[in-house]
Design an enzyme around this catalytic site. Structure first.
Site, PDB file in Angstrom:
ATOM      1  N   LYS A 274      31.933  71.090  49.580  1.00 23.88           N
ATOM      2  CA  LYS A 274      32.068  71.439  50.997  1.00 23.88           C
ATOM      3  C   LYS A 274      33.529  71.452  51.440  1.00 23.88           C
ATOM      4  O   LYS A 274      34.401  70.896  50.807  1.00 23.88           O
ATOM      5  CB  LYS A 274      31.205  70.499  51.857  1.00 23.88           C
ATOM      6  CG  LYS A 274      29.733  70.925  51.758  1.00 23.88           C
ATOM      7  CD  LYS A 274      28.812  70.213  52.705  1.00 23.88           C
ATOM      8  CE  LYS A 274      27.402  70.829  52.531  1.00 23.88           C
ATOM      9  NZ  LYS A 274      26.385  70.075  53.254  1.00 23.88           N
TER      10      LYS A 274
ATOM     11  N   ARG B  64      22.392  66.266  46.325  1.00 24.00           N
ATOM     12  CA  ARG B  64      22.262  67.721  46.212  1.00 24.00           C
ATOM     13  C   ARG B  64      23.606  68.278  45.728  1.00 24.00           C
ATOM     14  O   ARG B  64      24.588  68.211  46.467  1.00 24.00           O
ATOM     15  CB  ARG B  64      21.892  68.284  47.597  1.00 24.00           C
ATOM     16  CG  ARG B  64      21.663  69.771  47.646  1.00 24.00           C
ATOM     17  CD  ARG B  64      21.345  70.202  49.082  1.00 24.00           C
ATOM     18  NE  ARG B  64      21.122  71.626  49.172  1.00 24.00           N
ATOM     19  CZ  ARG B  64      22.103  72.521  49.271  1.00 24.00           C
ATOM     20  NH1 ARG B  64      23.353  72.124  49.303  1.00 24.00           N
ATOM     21  NH2 ARG B  64      21.822  73.795  49.333  1.00 24.00           N
TER      22      ARG B  64
HETATM   23  C1  7PJ Z   1      22.805  71.040  52.736  1.00 23.29           C
HETATM   24  C2  7PJ Z   1      21.535  71.615  52.633  1.00 23.29           C
HETATM   25  C3  7PJ Z   1      22.915  69.630  52.919  1.00 23.29           C
HETATM   26  C4  7PJ Z   1      20.518  69.554  52.856  1.00 23.29           C
HETATM   27  C5  7PJ Z   1      23.027  73.169  52.514  1.00 23.29           C
HETATM   28  C6  7PJ Z   1      26.162  74.050  51.325  1.00 23.29           C
HETATM   29  C7  7PJ Z   1      25.484  74.515  52.546  1.00 23.29           C
HETATM   30  N1  7PJ Z   1      20.393  70.880  52.686  1.00 23.29           N
HETATM   31  N2  7PJ Z   1      21.699  72.948  52.494  1.00 23.29           N
HETATM   32  N3  7PJ Z   1      21.738  68.936  52.979  1.00 23.29           N
HETATM   33  N4  7PJ Z   1      23.730  72.021  52.646  1.00 23.29           N
HETATM   34  N5  7PJ Z   1      19.413  68.793  52.919  1.00 23.29           N
HETATM   35  O1  7PJ Z   1      25.565  73.711  50.303  1.00 23.29           O
HETATM   36  O2  7PJ Z   1      27.429  74.038  51.395  1.00 23.29           O
HETATM   37  O3  7PJ Z   1      23.989  69.028  53.063  1.00 23.29           O
HETATM   38  S1  7PJ Z   1      23.714  74.765  52.383  1.00 23.29           S
END
Ligand code: 7PJ
Length: 331
Positions: free
Chosen positions: A274, A309
């Site tokens: 990020k 994640r």
């Molecule tokens: C997240 C997500 C996160 C959850 C994305 C990216 C943006 N779902 N989906 N938490 N981020 N639960 O991966 O930069 O931080 S998309």
């Protein structure tokens, strides 16, 4: 809710303290209770259970150790249309590679929710995501499949093809019908905190107390989910790093992660590649932010986060295995 923050032990001898959020590794022996230290052993049973008890398994995965959720984007560049064959094949190949690297769950997304991203029409999102779920199931993929979507129609179609859980970055605030779909399917749901929409959320976000406000907002979203018939024990929580937060907000939330264990639910965290990692390190491109992403993943693991994640599964897995060994968490 109180503001009792369990303070993880570092390094902590294995006998000392209580398990943090049901983890076999991190423990805590002290709480920061509204700024005053207090012994964890003095906790009342209900608070103790929320902060320390095992969380239920997620899609069959015990959550006594952090699990790696590999990110599978099915969001082609604008020159190629969503749902095309090449995109699908590439996604399936990437899914197998992520699992080979150690991903224990995959998060499949067909709509970019990065700051500034435009909304994807629902039919296009379905055309991207659902054939990938079907292809993975047809290929015998056993790893749980999470669907990163805000939309009930996408969730319904993906669950019908064998998806296992829903990850909603709007925490049920985008599509009023999503809660019913999740309730009926009886699958886990991740409620992520966000401010605004992906298109406008980075326009000067403001909070008086970001930790308290994110916590209160998540409490309200839990209520919404439960009153729509979703079992509380099927929920996961995520403070939503980067979603309507500036650098200081992100750092405040990362420092306060243990506070979120006070809901008694599993925590999921997405920091991988990020922007704040680039801001702090000078790593301009997302791919160059792997080392910083791994560093934050390790900090989160020490704070008892249950699901990480990540894009860089192999690198994160290696780092986590060293953390576990040095901390003596597997002994
Ligand atoms: C997240 C997500 C996160 C959850 C994305 C990216 C943006 N779902 N989906 N938490 N981020 N639960 O991966 O930069 O931080 S998309």
């Amino acid at each position: 809710m109180s503001r009792a923050v369990p303070l993880p032990l570092w390094p902590g001898s294995p006998e000392e303290g209580l398990p943090l959020a049901g983890q076999s590794g991190p423990r805590f022996s002290q709480l920061d209770h509204d700024g005053a230290p207090r012994a964890a052993t003095a906790l009342d049973p209900a608070t103790r259970a929320r902060l320390s008890a095992p969380r239920p398994p997620l899609c069959g995965l015990p959550l006594d150790r952090p699990r790696l959720m590999g990110i599978l984007n099915v969001t082609p560049d604008s020159f190629s249309d969503g749902g095309d064959h090449a995109t699908r094949e590439a996604a399936v190949a990437r899914a197998h590679a992520l699992v080979a690297q150690g991903a224990e769950i995959l998060d499949i997304g067909g709509e970019s929710t990065r700051p500034g991203a435009a909304e994807v029409p629902v039919a296009q999102e379905i055309a991207r995501v659902v054939p990938v779920v079907a292809a993975l199931r047809a290929a015998g993929m056993r790893v749980p499949l999470s669907i990163d979507t805000r939309k009930s129609a996408v969730a319904r179609a993906a669950l019908a093809e064998g998806a296992d859980m829903i990850n909603d970055v709007s925490a049920l605030s985008f599509d009023p019908e999503l809660a019913g779909v999740v309730a009926e399917a009886g699958v886990p749901l991740c409620l992520m905190h966000a401010r605004g929409t992906p298109a406008d959320m980075q326009r000067a976000p403001r909070y008086d107390d970001v930790v308290a406000q994110v916590r209160d907002a998540l409490a309200a979203r839990i209520e919404t989910a439960v009153s729509a018939g979703i079992a509380r024990e099927r929920l996961l929580l995520d403070p939503g790093i980067g979603f309507g937060k500036d650098l200081e907000h992100n750092l405040a939330l990362l420092r306060a992660l243990p506070l979120f264990h006070d809901f008694g639910l599993p925590l999921l965290l997405g920091v991988s590649r990020k922007r704040f990692i680039g801001t702090l390190s000078g790593a301009e491109t997302p791919k160059a932010r792997m080392p910083g992403s791994v560093a934050v993943a390790l900090l989160a693991a020490q704070q008892g986060v249950h699901v990480l994640r990540v894009h860089d599964v192999e690198e994160t897995r290696q780092a986590l295995s060293l953390l576990r060994a040095v901390m003596g968490w597997d002994e």
